[in-house]
Design an enzyme around this catalytic site. Sequence first.
Site, PDB file in Angstrom:
ATOM      1  N   TYR A 107      -2.477   0.963  10.676  1.00 47.12           N
ATOM      2  CA  TYR A 107      -2.977  -0.405  10.784  1.00 47.12           C
ATOM      3  C   TYR A 107      -3.621  -0.666  12.142  1.00 47.12           C
ATOM      4  O   TYR A 107      -4.666  -1.314  12.216  1.00 47.12           O
ATOM      5  CB  TYR A 107      -1.860  -1.410  10.517  1.00 47.12           C
ATOM      6  CG  TYR A 107      -1.308  -1.298   9.123  1.00 47.12           C
ATOM      7  CD1 TYR A 107      -2.123  -1.474   8.009  1.00 47.12           C
ATOM      8  CD2 TYR A 107       0.022  -0.986   8.898  1.00 47.12           C
ATOM      9  CE1 TYR A 107      -1.627  -1.359   6.724  1.00 47.12           C
ATOM     10  CE2 TYR A 107       0.530  -0.868   7.615  1.00 47.12           C
ATOM     11  CZ  TYR A 107      -0.297  -1.052   6.537  1.00 47.12           C
ATOM     12  OH  TYR A 107       0.194  -0.930   5.266  1.00 47.12           O
ATOM     13  N   ILE A 139       0.886  -1.164   0.000  1.00 47.33           N
ATOM     14  CA  ILE A 139       0.000   0.000   0.000  1.00 47.33           C
ATOM     15  C   ILE A 139       0.922   1.210   0.000  1.00 47.33           C
ATOM     16  O   ILE A 139       1.930   1.229   0.711  1.00 47.33           O
ATOM     17  CB  ILE A 139      -0.970  -0.003   1.205  1.00 47.33           C
ATOM     18  CG1 ILE A 139      -2.015   1.104   1.076  1.00 47.33           C
ATOM     19  CG2 ILE A 139      -0.239   0.058   2.519  1.00 47.33           C
ATOM     20  CD1 ILE A 139      -3.167   0.994   2.068  1.00 47.33           C
ATOM     21  N   GLU A 189       3.026  -7.770   5.979  1.00 49.85           N
ATOM     22  CA  GLU A 189       4.328  -7.614   6.608  1.00 49.85           C
ATOM     23  C   GLU A 189       4.802  -6.199   6.333  1.00 49.85           C
ATOM     24  O   GLU A 189       4.592  -5.662   5.247  1.00 49.85           O
ATOM     25  CB  GLU A 189       5.338  -8.615   6.054  1.00 49.85           C
ATOM     26  CG  GLU A 189       5.055 -10.004   6.549  1.00 49.85           C
ATOM     27  CD  GLU A 189       6.098 -11.004   6.120  1.00 49.85           C
ATOM     28  OE1 GLU A 189       6.180 -12.038   6.799  1.00 49.85           O
ATOM     29  OE2 GLU A 189       6.815 -10.773   5.135  1.00 49.85           O
ATOM     30  N   ASN A 235       8.333   1.313  10.675  1.00 53.28           N
ATOM     31  CA  ASN A 235       7.513   2.079   9.738  1.00 53.28           C
ATOM     32  C   ASN A 235       6.398   2.785  10.519  1.00 53.28           C
ATOM     33  O   ASN A 235       5.624   2.133  11.222  1.00 53.28           O
ATOM     34  CB  ASN A 235       6.915   1.139   8.688  1.00 53.28           C
ATOM     35  CG  ASN A 235       6.175   1.849   7.590  1.00 53.28           C
ATOM     36  OD1 ASN A 235       5.610   2.906   7.788  1.00 53.28           O
ATOM     37  ND2 ASN A 235       6.160   1.239   6.421  1.00 53.28           N
TER      38      ASN A 235
END
Length: 173
Positions: free
Chosen positions: A141, A96, A130, A135
């Site tokens: 998320y 993404i 993953e 990050n």
Amino acid sequence: MSDGDRSQPRATPDLQLIGGLAAEDAIGPVMHIMQQAFDPVYGEAWNHSQTRSMLAMPLTHVLLLETVATSADAPGEPVGFAMTRRVADEEELLLIAVAPKWRQFGAASMLLNQVIDNARKAGVSRIHLEMRSNNPAVHLYSKFGFQTVGLRKDYYRGSDNHRFDALTLAIHL
């Protein structure tokens, strides 16, 4: 945006999601965004050959987010994409990405929300991914309910051969 423009609020652009793209239609915008979005220091971006191979697989899906075209002479500009692969009742979020100039408009949330919605409609029970352990997207998320379910030591190799761990995240639908 120049430093003198920072005090001016940026207008939220009109964005549209496009799904069901053929590999040939998706490869250009995906590579354009990927080259901008992934810092080579982390070794996360895919090359053209890897991307083309994955897009050619029958269970791989791409969502493209672009600005709404204002005319035939001014087509929409690619903003971001999400690439997934479905196997049985699981979906893997392969990539993404949002081009840097389009961040902070909710583009990644729009893409991820649509990935989850599409997966639910397809009867998927779990989405996993993953990502590099340092990050900052981990906040995105977690906002959607993904939880850490694994760790791969030294999974990514950056441009200077520095290694980075990968987190495996998952959400049950």
